[in-house]
Motif scaffolding. Structure first.
Motif, PDB file in Angstrom:
ATOM      1  N   SER A  60     -24.714  78.127 105.815  1.00  0.00           N
ATOM      2  CA  SER A  60     -24.236  78.104 104.436  1.00  0.00           C
ATOM      3  C   SER A  60     -24.170  79.552 103.962  1.00  0.00           C
ATOM      4  O   SER A  60     -25.094  80.331 104.222  1.00  0.00           O
ATOM      5  CB  SER A  60     -25.189  77.345 103.514  1.00  0.00           C
ATOM      6  N   VAL A  61     -23.070  79.901 103.269  1.00  0.00           N
ATOM      7  CA  VAL A  61     -22.859  81.281 102.833  1.00  0.00           C
ATOM      8  C   VAL A  61     -22.455  81.281 101.360  1.00  0.00           C
ATOM      9  O   VAL A  61     -21.519  80.582 100.973  1.00  0.00           O
ATOM     10  CB  VAL A  61     -21.756  81.966 103.671  1.00  0.00           C
ATOM     11  N   TYR A  62     -23.146  82.090 100.567  1.00  0.00           N
ATOM     12  CA  TYR A  62     -22.842  82.246  99.147  1.00  0.00           C
ATOM     13  C   TYR A  62     -22.442  83.693  98.900  1.00  0.00           C
ATOM     14  O   TYR A  62     -23.187  84.616  99.265  1.00  0.00           O
ATOM     15  CB  TYR A  62     -24.065  81.885  98.302  1.00  0.00           C
ATOM     16  N   CYS A  63     -21.274  83.899  98.306  1.00  0.00           N
ATOM     17  CA  CYS A  63     -20.783  85.243  98.020  1.00  0.00           C
ATOM     18  C   CYS A  63     -21.411  85.768  96.728  1.00  0.00           C
ATOM     19  O   CYS A  63     -21.243  85.177  95.668  1.00  0.00           O
ATOM     20  CB  CYS A  63     -19.257  85.250  97.926  1.00  0.00           C
ATOM     21  N   ILE A  64     -22.102  86.892  96.849  1.00  0.00           N
ATOM     22  CA  ILE A  64     -22.722  87.552  95.700  1.00  0.00           C
ATOM     23  C   ILE A  64     -21.735  88.536  95.072  1.00  0.00           C
ATOM     24  O   ILE A  64     -21.608  88.613  93.856  1.00  0.00           O
ATOM     25  CB  ILE A  64     -24.012  88.285  96.132  1.00  0.00           C
ATOM     26  N   SER A  65     -21.024  89.303  95.934  1.00  0.00           N
ATOM     27  CA  SER A  65     -20.063  90.279  95.428  1.00  0.00           C
ATOM     28  C   SER A  65     -18.983  90.527  96.470  1.00  0.00           C
ATOM     29  O   SER A  65     -19.166  90.253  97.648  1.00  0.00           O
ATOM     30  CB  SER A  65     -20.765  91.597  95.071  1.00  0.00           C
ATOM     31  N   GLY A  66     -17.837  91.048  95.997  1.00  0.00           N
ATOM     32  CA  GLY A  66     -16.726  91.370  96.872  1.00  0.00           C
ATOM     33  C   GLY A  66     -15.757  90.214  97.015  1.00  0.00           C
ATOM     34  O   GLY A  66     -15.989  89.111  96.506  1.00  0.00           O
ATOM     35  N   THR A  67     -14.638  90.483  97.718  1.00  0.00           N
ATOM     36  CA  THR A  67     -13.626  89.453  97.924  1.00  0.00           C
ATOM     37  C   THR A  67     -13.158  89.450  99.366  1.00  0.00           C
ATOM     38  O   THR A  67     -13.209  90.466 100.062  1.00  0.00           O
ATOM     39  CB  THR A  67     -12.397  89.655  97.014  1.00  0.00           C
ATOM     40  N   GLY A  68     -12.689  88.285  99.784  1.00  0.00           N
ATOM     41  CA  GLY A  68     -12.165  88.126 101.134  1.00  0.00           C
ATOM     42  C   GLY A  68     -11.621  86.724 101.286  1.00  0.00           C
ATOM     43  O   GLY A  68     -11.282  86.061 100.305  1.00  0.00           O
ATOM     44  N   GLU A  69     -11.559  86.277 102.533  1.00  0.00           N
ATOM     45  CA  GLU A  69     -11.133  84.897 102.799  1.00  0.00           C
ATOM     46  C   GLU A  69     -11.727  84.428 104.107  1.00  0.00           C
ATOM     47  O   GLU A  69     -12.106  85.227 104.973  1.00  0.00           O
ATOM     48  CB  GLU A  69      -9.608  84.762 102.826  1.00  0.00           C
ATOM     49  N   ILE A  70     -11.804  83.105 104.213  1.00  0.00           N
ATOM     50  CA  ILE A  70     -12.211  82.467 105.455  1.00  0.00           C
ATOM     51  C   ILE A  70     -11.063  81.561 105.886  1.00  0.00           C
ATOM     52  O   ILE A  70     -10.474  80.861 105.054  1.00  0.00           O
ATOM     53  CB  ILE A  70     -13.539  81.696 105.308  1.00  0.00           C
ATOM     54  N   GLU A  71     -10.746  81.608 107.169  1.00  0.00           N
ATOM     55  CA  GLU A  71      -9.682  80.774 107.724  1.00  0.00           C
ATOM     56  C   GLU A  71     -10.291  79.807 108.721  1.00  0.00           C
ATOM     57  O   GLU A  71     -10.982  80.221 109.664  1.00  0.00           O
ATOM     58  CB  GLU A  71      -8.640  81.643 108.418  1.00  0.00           C
ATOM     59  N   ASN A  72     -10.047  78.524 108.504  1.00  0.00           N
ATOM     60  CA  ASN A  72     -10.494  77.484 109.427  1.00  0.00           C
ATOM     61  C   ASN A  72      -9.486  77.424 110.571  1.00  0.00           C
ATOM     62  O   ASN A  72      -8.310  77.133 110.356  1.00  0.00           O
ATOM     63  CB  ASN A  72     -10.566  76.141 108.694  1.00  0.00           C
ATOM     64  N   LEU A  73      -9.930  77.695 111.783  1.00  0.00           N
ATOM     65  CA  LEU A  73      -9.008  77.739 112.920  1.00  0.00           C
ATOM     66  C   LEU A  73      -8.626  76.362 113.439  1.00  0.00           C
ATOM     67  O   LEU A  73      -7.710  76.248 114.242  1.00  0.00           O
ATOM     68  CB  LEU A  73      -9.586  78.606 114.037  1.00  0.00           C
ATOM     69  N   GLU A  74      -9.279  75.307 112.960  1.00  0.00           N
ATOM     70  CA  GLU A  74      -8.896  73.947 113.351  1.00  0.00           C
ATOM     71  C   GLU A  74      -7.617  73.508 112.647  1.00  0.00           C
ATOM     72  O   GLU A  74      -6.762  72.882 113.244  1.00  0.00           O
ATOM     73  CB  GLU A  74     -10.032  72.962 113.045  1.00  0.00           C
TER      74      GLU A  74
END
Length: 132
Positions: A60-74
């Protein structure tokens, strides 16, 4: 009771730096603490773009600061990450993480990490001896 602070944990050798220079992770709670999970504060460096596949762990991951993206490869879906976003890799999801800015993340792993792990060739952490 366990009480730790981030700076002291880093000074005590709990900070691990990715050999590929995508992230660093300070492991605040580890397997040796007998909590059933590990807890980390991880920095994903700006411009990082890397694939992971935690075959042996749920995260489990919670973003505290910054921006980005996650891509599900399925399924190819991309999800924005910004402060307040939580994502959970509950199906050992193969994914790509991208950081548009430096991101600070709070991460929980089950089973817990021992503390020195870095990603293997598959983008996973190995299990420690005795784990299934």
């Amino acid at each position: 009771m366990i009480v730790r602070d981030l700076k002291s944990a880093q000074e005590q050798g709990r900070k691990i730096v990715d050999p590929k220079n995508n992230w660093d992770s300070t492991r605040l709670i580890l397997k040796e603490d007998n909590m059933g999970f590990s807890f980390h504060i991880t920095t994903i460096y700006k411009g990082a773009d890397f694939q992971m596949h935690y075959q042996n762990h749920l995260e489990s991951v919670y973003c505290i600061s910054g921006t980005g993206e996650i891509e599900n490869l399925e399924d190819g879906k991309k999800y924005p990450i910004s402060p307040g976003t939580l994502y959970v890799l509950n199906n050992n999801d193969k994914h790509i993480l991208r950081a548009f800015e430096e991101m600070s993340m709070a991460c929980v792993f089950n089973p817990p990490l021992t503390g020195r792990e870095v990603h293997n060739a598959e983008g996973a952490y190995e299990l420690s001896a005795g784990e299934i």
